[in-house]
Design a protein around this motif. Structure first.
Motif, mmCIF file in Angstrom:
data_model
loop_
_atom_site.group_PDB
_atom_site.id
_atom_site.type_symbol
_atom_site.label_atom_id
_atom_site.label_comp_id
_atom_site.label_asym_id
_atom_site.label_seq_id
_atom_site.Cartn_x
_atom_site.Cartn_y
_atom_site.Cartn_z
ATOM 1 N N SER A 162 0.761 -1.211 -0.049
ATOM 2 C CA SER A 162 0.045 -0.092 -0.110
ATOM 3 C C SER A 162 0.841 1.305 -0.079
ATOM 4 O O SER A 162 0.529 2.330 -0.527
ATOM 5 N N CYS A 208 2.310 1.815 -3.631
ATOM 6 C CA CYS A 208 1.319 2.063 -4.353
ATOM 7 C C CYS A 208 0.958 3.684 -4.161
ATOM 8 O O CYS A 208 0.965 4.393 -5.160
ATOM 9 N N LEU A 209 1.096 4.080 -2.885
ATOM 10 C CA LEU A 209 0.750 5.564 -2.459
ATOM 11 C C LEU A 209 1.977 6.450 -3.258
ATOM 12 O O LEU A 209 1.651 7.487 -3.657
ATOM 13 N N THR A 246 3.775 5.755 -5.790
ATOM 14 C CA THR A 246 3.683 5.645 -6.942
ATOM 15 C C THR A 246 2.470 6.617 -7.680
ATOM 16 O O THR A 246 2.576 7.655 -8.577
ATOM 17 N N GLU A 247 1.325 6.558 -6.939
ATOM 18 C CA GLU A 247 0.071 7.405 -7.451
ATOM 19 C C GLU A 247 0.445 9.026 -7.109
ATOM 20 O O GLU A 247 0.178 9.933 -7.998
ATOM 21 N N SER A 248 1.146 9.084 -5.919
ATOM 22 C CA SER A 248 1.195 10.553 -5.385
ATOM 23 C C SER A 248 2.408 11.181 -6.071
ATOM 24 O O SER A 248 2.884 12.459 -6.055
ATOM 25 N N ASN A 249 3.297 10.242 -6.555
ATOM 26 C CA ASN A 249 4.863 10.845 -6.771
ATOM 27 C C ASN A 249 5.589 11.548 -5.779
ATOM 28 O O ASN A 249 6.207 12.425 -5.975
#
Length: 515
Positions: free
Chosen positions: A35, A38-39, A41-44
């Motif tokens: 998790s 993933c965060l 990657t998503e938030s950069n």
């Protein structure tokens, strides 16, 4: 990439980038690595700063010069922190040189680089000693796997040393949440529960606080001078100028019922003291002897002193086998006895002042006495070291907190003072509002986590303070004459007892009990 300046929250004080970063850190620390990744990657937004990622890469690849250059290039770091970080890196560099057999380079690192750092000299001496030890072990004494683990350990150490935003303090989100919850508890005037939840703001209602009389006990035939709950809260004891003491049962529904009336004293009974295991009770007659009672049977087990030996005050040691008492006749002194009346130790002498009150901390480490009206003497029982606190006004009573950290005294100047027993802080916490000029008035710590102070008063009322505030949060009316003593049930923080010259004992509880 998302702007670092975006603010979130209703007050606009939280930087979104920082908030997401500490959420990612929290997810990693809780073991939710997928998790967290993933965060990221998503938030950069990465949990680790670019500077720290670069530093970590150099450490794991043993690029020590690049590592040192990165540390020297970081802005916003004070000299002390930079020196500590450089020491950690150079220490690992030196170790690996020795392990490779490059003793000359290791010596150069120690003499020309480590020795120049502004760090504790003990660290440098320890480093030199370890160098000699490793040199004797020889080349290759530590295998590659161990070396790699040591480098990973160095990364962790650097993470703790380097300041934000280069590195995040450990478990930052948990710390922020705990701080917010603690602040809400600190601001909760009537705090009475440990049922904390993150789902709502913390708040304790006044109707959960002891403000109403739930029972009035009228068995004494004269003024009630003292009242005290037992250590486990199952009993209540009271003493009176009617020359008796009474042991009461505390029932599950918070009702109090008569257990034993103790009749043996010839004079008014000035106070009582529960043994720490609640199986025995001491009663002290006014200018008279001390008696030991069996709580279960209500029989007198022993009488301490005689007509020529007058006890003024007493207290138990935590083993329930030893007691101490203050005496003024035949001479001033403090005596330690076992439960059979055998003297174990005594503090007495020509220069010993009169002992007005006495207490032993719950841990048994300190014996505290009120001497010569205005003096508090704190004796370390093991070392005999003494600390003396002088008050400007006459002290009428003494009590200690259950955690052995604080003592409380009532003064005839209409003030209550709380002192730190260990000596931290030169001034006491002061509480005002009650009335006290002529009589002995007793106060106590109590409530949830002993966050409160309660006291009797000469105006027939009970006063309660939150320990953070010098003015009372509650003034309880009901008694018809001076309230001499109060006691908070240590196991039922919503239960308070008060003893009065109106010949009654009042049991106080929350108003919610009547709803």
């Amino acid at each position: 990439m998302e702007s670092l300046g975006i603010m979130i929250g209703t007050k606009g004080v939280i930087k979104k980038h920082e908030f997401v970063r500490i959420i990612i850190q929290c997810l990693y620390s809780l073991g939710y690595e997928k998790s967290a990744a993933c965060l990221e990657t998503e938030s950069n937004i990465s949990c680790k700063s670019r500077e720290f990622e670069s530093l970590e890469s150099h450490v794991l690849s043993a690029s020590w010069d690049d590592c040192i250059e990165t540390l020297n290039r970081i802005n916003g770091m004070n000299d002390e922190t930079r020196a500590s970080a450089l020491f950690l890196v150079l220490e690992q560099f030196l170790f690996e040189c020795l392990n490779c057999g490059d003793n000359s380079l290791a010596l150069e690192i120690l003499q020309k680089r480590i020795a120049c750092l502004k760090v504790d000299k003990e660290k440098i001496h320890k480093c030199a000693f370890e160098m000699l030890f490793l040199k004797q072990r020889g080349r290759g004494s530590v295998d590659c796997n161990v070396i790699h683990e040591l480098r990973k350990g160095l990364v962790v150490k650097l993470e703790k040393v380097l300041p934000p935003p280069i590195s995040l303090p450990d478990r930052r989100l948990e710390h922020l949440v705990e701080t917010a919850v603690s602040a809400q508890i600190d601001n909760c005037i009537y705090h009475c529960s440990d049922m904390e939840s993150l789902y709502e703001d913390h708040h304790c209602d006044r109707d959960q606080f002891p403000t109403e009389t739930i029972q009035t006990l009228t068995n004494h035939m004269n003024e009630v001078w003292f009242v005290q709950f037992s250590n486990y809260g199952q009993y209540l004891a009271s003493s009176s100028s009617d020359c008796t003491a009474i042991i009461w049962n505390v029932q599950e529904d918070n009702k109090v019922s008569l257990k034993h009336i103790l009749r043996s004293h010839q004079n008014p009974v000035s106070f009582v003291a529960w043994s720490p295991n609640d199986t025995m009770l001491l009663t002290c007659g006014n200018i008279e002897v001390l008696k030991l009672w069996d709580v279960e049977t209500g029989t007198c087990k022993h009488t301490f002193g005689n007509d020529g030996f007058i006890v003024n005050s007493c207290a138990w040691f935590p083993d329930s086998k030893r007691i101490v008492c203050g005496s003024s006749v035949p001479k001033n002194g403090i005596y330690m006895w076992d439960c059979d009346g055998n003297e174990i130790k005594a503090w007495k002498g020509v220069r010993m002042p009169k002992v007005l009150d006495i207490a032993v901390t719950a841990d048994g480490e300190r014996l505290i006495s009120i001497l010569s009206d205005k003096e508090i003497r704190i004796l370390n029982v093991a070392t005999n070291a003494e600390r003396v606190i002088s008050e400007n006004h006459s002290i009428t009573s003494l009590s200690t907190s259950r955690d052995s950290k604080f003592l409380i005294v009532n003064l005839n100047s209409q003030e209550i003072h709380v002192w730190d027993i260990s000596g931290n802080g030169s001034e006491p916490f002061q509480y005002r509002g009650h009335k006290q000029q002529k009589y002995v008035i007793r106060s106590c710590f109590g409530g949830f986590n002993s966050l409160f102070i309660a006291s009797g008063s000469e105006d027939s009322k009970v006063y309660i303070w939150n320990r953070r505030y010098s003015s009372p949060i509650e003034v309880l009316s009901g008694h018809l004459n001076t309230v001499n003593c109060v006691s908070w049930n240590p196991r039922k923080p919503q239960m308070l007892a008060s003893a009065s010259d109106d010949q009654t004992i009042r049991i106080w509880g929350p108003s919610s009990m009547f709803h």
